[in-house]
Design a protein around this motif. Structure first.
Motif, mmCIF file in Angstrom:
data_model
loop_
_atom_site.group_PDB
_atom_site.id
_atom_site.type_symbol
_atom_site.label_atom_id
_atom_site.label_comp_id
_atom_site.label_asym_id
_atom_site.label_seq_id
_atom_site.Cartn_x
_atom_site.Cartn_y
_atom_site.Cartn_z
ATOM 1 N N GLY A 108 0.780 -1.353 0.030
ATOM 2 C CA GLY A 108 -0.120 0.002 -0.061
ATOM 3 C C GLY A 108 0.964 1.424 0.024
ATOM 4 N N GLU A 109 2.185 1.171 0.207
ATOM 5 C CA GLU A 109 2.973 2.317 0.165
ATOM 6 C C GLU A 109 3.145 3.033 -1.216
ATOM 7 N N ASN A 110 3.058 4.485 -1.108
ATOM 8 C CA ASN A 110 3.134 5.004 -2.660
ATOM 9 C C ASN A 110 4.613 5.666 -2.637
ATOM 10 N N GLU A 111 4.954 5.767 -4.127
ATOM 11 C CA GLU A 111 6.189 6.641 -4.189
ATOM 12 C C GLU A 111 5.953 7.676 -5.182
ATOM 13 N N TYR A 112 6.426 8.792 -5.269
ATOM 14 C CA TYR A 112 6.203 9.663 -6.259
ATOM 15 C C TYR A 112 7.526 10.335 -6.698
ATOM 16 N N TYR A 113 7.649 10.495 -8.011
ATOM 17 C CA TYR A 113 9.063 11.133 -8.857
ATOM 18 C C TYR A 113 8.704 11.886 -9.280
ATOM 19 N N ILE A 114 9.532 13.059 -9.674
ATOM 20 C CA ILE A 114 9.702 14.161 -10.913
ATOM 21 C C ILE A 114 11.089 13.829 -11.542
ATOM 22 N N ASN A 115 10.925 13.497 -12.869
ATOM 23 C CA ASN A 115 12.280 13.403 -13.641
ATOM 24 C C ASN A 115 13.125 12.274 -13.014
ATOM 25 N N ASP A 116 12.568 11.286 -12.365
ATOM 26 C CA ASP A 116 12.890 10.261 -11.690
ATOM 27 C C ASP A 116 13.602 10.565 -10.312
ATOM 28 N N GLY A 117 13.486 11.548 -9.879
ATOM 29 C CA GLY A 117 13.997 11.785 -8.415
ATOM 30 C C GLY A 117 12.677 11.909 -7.276
ATOM 31 N N LYS A 118 13.103 11.182 -6.546
ATOM 32 C CA LYS A 118 11.870 10.596 -5.532
ATOM 33 C C LYS A 118 11.495 12.251 -4.939
ATOM 34 N N VAL A 119 10.198 12.216 -5.083
ATOM 35 C CA VAL A 119 9.653 13.558 -4.426
ATOM 36 C C VAL A 119 8.403 13.171 -3.482
ATOM 37 N N ARG A 120 7.999 14.209 -2.740
ATOM 38 C CA ARG A 120 6.651 14.075 -1.926
ATOM 39 C C ARG A 120 5.385 14.293 -2.818
ATOM 40 N N LEU A 121 4.264 13.794 -2.299
ATOM 41 C CA LEU A 121 3.097 13.921 -2.967
ATOM 42 C C LEU A 121 2.781 15.491 -2.897
ATOM 43 N N LYS A 122 3.089 16.271 -2.126
ATOM 44 C CA LYS A 122 2.941 17.549 -1.971
ATOM 45 C C LYS A 122 3.697 18.500 -3.108
ATOM 46 N N ASP A 123 4.714 17.703 -3.593
ATOM 47 C CA ASP A 123 5.427 18.612 -4.494
ATOM 48 C C ASP A 123 4.728 18.255 -5.970
ATOM 49 N N ILE A 124 4.404 17.189 -6.237
ATOM 50 C CA ILE A 124 3.387 16.677 -7.352
ATOM 51 C C ILE A 124 2.410 17.875 -7.456
#
Ligand code: ATP
Length: 199
Positions: A108-124
């Protein structure tokens, strides 16, 4: 800015890695009932950080992971990437092409990335803020939504338009500020009563 391609892997009916290239303008997705057309829209919404399972027709987070089929075993992870052309710099980031990725694991763990760099949901969310894209921005209108909008009451329609125009956020801030002001006035009144009592 436009959506150049969508990469889907292990998400709903897309067991294997699938890349959909979209061109500028209108793209139609056609196929028989149950072939996964709406799953593509769900994938776009989900990658943009959607948190409501109902909006993506799931009961819980891990429901979006491919659950197995005739020829394939269930997967342990779902992944969707959106490749966005940002040549007009509508997104406030220095790249001309941006890749947004969301992954979910069977835990159930989610991960978010911008241009392959890990970010927080807030950043998206912040990246898409005030662009008309992103969660609850009506940039993705799913099946049944058009009917829902047409059948809305005038009050509901007004709410939808306010949300699209970004007024809702400002209205909410105004309400919060008014509440704070009310509380402040109450406190001033209390202080005055105490002061008068003392004098
Ligand atoms: P329609 O034209 O009837 O609306 P559609 O092409 O939009 O259909 P979807 O609703 O996108 O089809 O896809 C439904 C299919 O996705 C069903 O066959 C369903 O079993 C499959 N599906 C949904 N979630 C999963 C999952 N987690 N694992 C495997 N398959 C899934």
């Amino acid at each position: 800015m436009y959506l150049k391609s969508i990469e889907i892997s292990g998400f709903k009916s897309f067991a294997d890695k699938t890349k959909l290239n979209l061109s500028k303008g209108i793209t139609s997705i056609v196929g028989p009932n149950g072939s996964g057309k709406s799953n593509v829209l769900d994938a776009v919404l989900w990658a943009l950080g959607e948190q409501s399972y109902k909006s993506i027709r799931a009961k819980e987070g891990s429901d979006v992971i491919f659950s197995g089929g005739k020829n394939s075993k269930k997967k342990g992870m779902a992944m969707v990437s959106l490749i966005i052309d940002n040549n007009n710099s509508l997104l406030d980031i220095e790249y001309n092409e941006i890749k947004i990725t969301r992954k979910i694991f069977s835990s159930g763990e989610n991960e978010y990335y911008i241009n392959d760099g890990k970010v927080r949901l807030k950043d998206i969310h912040e990246l898409f803020m005030d662009t008309g894209i992103g969660k609850k921005a009506y940039s993705v209108i799913g099946q049944g939504k058009v009917e829902e909008i047409i059948m809305s009451s005038q009050k509901e329609l007004r709410e939808i338009i306010e949300e699209v125009a970004g007024i809702k956020k400002i209205k909410k801030r105004k309400e919060e500020a008014e509440k704070k002001l009310e509380k402040l006035n109450d406190n001033i009144e209390k202080i005055e009563i105490i002061e008068n009592g003392i004098v």
